[in-house]
Design a protein around this motif. Structure first.
Motif, PDB file in Angstrom:
ATOM      1  N   ILE A  14      -9.975  -3.361  10.284  1.00 22.74           N
ATOM      2  CA  ILE A  14      -8.554  -3.704  10.194  1.00 22.74           C
ATOM      3  C   ILE A  14      -8.214  -4.001   8.743  1.00 22.74           C
ATOM      4  O   ILE A  14      -8.959  -4.692   8.052  1.00 22.74           O
ATOM      5  CB  ILE A  14      -8.232  -4.943  11.056  1.00 22.74           C
ATOM      6  N   ILE A  15      -7.077  -3.488   8.304  1.00 22.82           N
ATOM      7  CA  ILE A  15      -6.518  -3.844   7.006  1.00 22.82           C
ATOM      8  C   ILE A  15      -5.243  -4.617   7.284  1.00 22.82           C
ATOM      9  O   ILE A  15      -4.373  -4.149   8.016  1.00 22.82           O
ATOM     10  CB  ILE A  15      -6.206  -2.597   6.159  1.00 22.82           C
ATOM     11  N   LEU A  16      -5.147  -5.818   6.733  1.00 27.16           N
ATOM     12  CA  LEU A  16      -3.950  -6.641   6.880  1.00 27.16           C
ATOM     13  C   LEU A  16      -3.089  -6.460   5.638  1.00 27.16           C
ATOM     14  O   LEU A  16      -3.589  -6.528   4.518  1.00 27.16           O
ATOM     15  CB  LEU A  16      -4.330  -8.108   7.049  1.00 27.16           C
ATOM     16  N   THR A  17      -1.798  -6.234   5.849  1.00 26.31           N
ATOM     17  CA  THR A  17      -0.901  -5.962   4.732  1.00 26.31           C
ATOM     18  C   THR A  17       0.460  -6.610   4.949  1.00 26.31           C
ATOM     19  O   THR A  17       0.833  -6.914   6.088  1.00 26.31           O
ATOM     20  CB  THR A  17      -0.741  -4.439   4.530  1.00 26.31           C
TER      21      THR A  17
ATOM     22  N   MET B 249       0.820  -1.188   0.000  1.00 28.35           N
ATOM     23  CA  MET B 249       0.000   0.000   0.000  1.00 28.35           C
ATOM     24  C   MET B 249       0.864   1.251   0.000  1.00 28.35           C
ATOM     25  O   MET B 249       0.488   2.264   0.541  1.00 28.35           O
ATOM     26  CB  MET B 249      -0.934   0.009   1.193  1.00 28.35           C
ATOM     27  N   THR B 250       2.017   1.173  -0.618  1.00 32.41           N
ATOM     28  CA  THR B 250       2.894   2.338  -0.646  1.00 32.41           C
ATOM     29  C   THR B 250       2.431   3.384  -1.643  1.00 32.41           C
ATOM     30  O   THR B 250       2.715   4.563  -1.468  1.00 32.41           O
ATOM     31  CB  THR B 250       4.336   1.921  -0.970  1.00 32.41           C
ATOM     32  N   ALA B 251       1.718   2.976  -2.683  1.00 32.67           N
ATOM     33  CA  ALA B 251       1.198   3.946  -3.650  1.00 32.67           C
ATOM     34  C   ALA B 251      -0.033   4.644  -3.063  1.00 32.67           C
ATOM     35  O   ALA B 251      -0.878   4.007  -2.434  1.00 32.67           O
ATOM     36  CB  ALA B 251       0.838   3.251  -4.956  1.00 32.67           C
ATOM     37  N   GLU B 252      -0.119   5.937  -3.273  1.00 33.28           N
ATOM     38  CA  GLU B 252      -1.224   6.725  -2.712  1.00 33.28           C
ATOM     39  C   GLU B 252      -2.591   6.253  -3.207  1.00 33.28           C
ATOM     40  O   GLU B 252      -3.548   6.180  -2.440  1.00 33.28           O
ATOM     41  CB  GLU B 252      -1.029   8.200  -3.074  1.00 33.28           C
ATOM     42  N   GLU B 253      -2.691   5.894  -4.480  1.00 32.26           N
ATOM     43  CA  GLU B 253      -3.990   5.446  -5.003  1.00 32.26           C
ATOM     44  C   GLU B 253      -4.398   4.097  -4.420  1.00 32.26           C
ATOM     45  O   GLU B 253      -5.580   3.844  -4.186  1.00 32.26           O
ATOM     46  CB  GLU B 253      -3.997   5.405  -6.540  1.00 32.26           C
ATOM     47  N   THR B 254      -3.446   3.242  -4.134  1.00 31.21           N
ATOM     48  CA  THR B 254      -3.755   1.954  -3.498  1.00 31.21           C
ATOM     49  C   THR B 254      -4.232   2.170  -2.068  1.00 31.21           C
ATOM     50  O   THR B 254      -5.214   1.567  -1.630  1.00 31.21           O
ATOM     51  CB  THR B 254      -2.520   1.039  -3.501  1.00 31.21           C
ATOM     52  N   PHE B 255      -3.551   3.043  -1.341  1.00 27.56           N
ATOM     53  CA  PHE B 255      -3.944   3.357   0.033  1.00 27.56           C
ATOM     54  C   PHE B 255      -5.364   3.915   0.061  1.00 27.56           C
ATOM     55  O   PHE B 255      -6.198   3.477   0.861  1.00 27.56           O
ATOM     56  CB  PHE B 255      -2.952   4.348   0.640  1.00 27.56           C
ATOM     57  N   ALA B 256      -5.653   4.850  -0.817  1.00 26.28           N
ATOM     58  CA  ALA B 256      -6.995   5.456  -0.866  1.00 26.28           C
ATOM     59  C   ALA B 256      -8.042   4.417  -1.238  1.00 26.28           C
ATOM     60  O   ALA B 256      -9.138   4.399  -0.660  1.00 26.28           O
ATOM     61  CB  ALA B 256      -7.012   6.607  -1.859  1.00 26.28           C
TER      62      ALA B 256
ATOM     63  N   GLU C 104      -8.131   1.330  -0.586  1.00 25.76           N
ATOM     64  CA  GLU C 104      -8.383   0.416   0.530  1.00 25.76           C
ATOM     65  C   GLU C 104      -9.056   1.105   1.716  1.00 25.76           C
ATOM     66  O   GLU C 104      -9.880   0.502   2.393  1.00 25.76           O
ATOM     67  CB  GLU C 104      -7.067  -0.223   0.984  1.00 25.76           C
ATOM     68  N   ILE C 105      -8.697   2.356   2.001  1.00 20.65           N
ATOM     69  CA  ILE C 105      -9.160   2.983   3.240  1.00 20.65           C
ATOM     70  C   ILE C 105     -10.480   3.744   3.090  1.00 20.65           C
ATOM     71  O   ILE C 105     -11.279   3.787   4.023  1.00 20.65           O
ATOM     72  CB  ILE C 105      -8.051   3.880   3.832  1.00 20.65           C
ATOM     73  N   VAL C 106     -10.747   4.320   1.923  1.00 15.83           N
ATOM     74  CA  VAL C 106     -11.957   5.133   1.740  1.00 15.83           C
ATOM     75  C   VAL C 106     -13.240   4.330   1.974  1.00 15.83           C
ATOM     76  O   VAL C 106     -14.139   4.816   2.686  1.00 15.83           O
ATOM     77  CB  VAL C 106     -11.951   5.826   0.358  1.00 15.83           C
TER      78      VAL C 106
END
Length: 51
Positions: free
Chosen positions: A24-27, A1-8, A10-12
């Motif tokens: 919880i997000i497992l990574t 999840m280092t890329a900003e679009e991947t993080f968004a 998953e979290i949004v």
């Protein structure tokens, strides 16, 4: 999840859920670990093998 679009991506959706259940997000990534607005991001091996 280092890329900003991947993080968004998953979290949004989890931010949009308005309930009192733990989220919880497992990574496998160790860079983005932490707590983001009540959503915990945990390293998968640490979750599988608690201390």
């Amino acid at each position: 999840m280092t890329a900003e679009e991947t993080f968004a991506r998953e979290i949004v959706p989890l931010r949009n859920i308005r309930d009192n259940y733990e989220k919880i997000i497992l990574t496998l990534d160790k860079v983005t670990l932490g707590n983001y607005d009540g959503i915990r991001i945990i390293h998968l091996p640490d979750w599988l093998l608690p201390q």
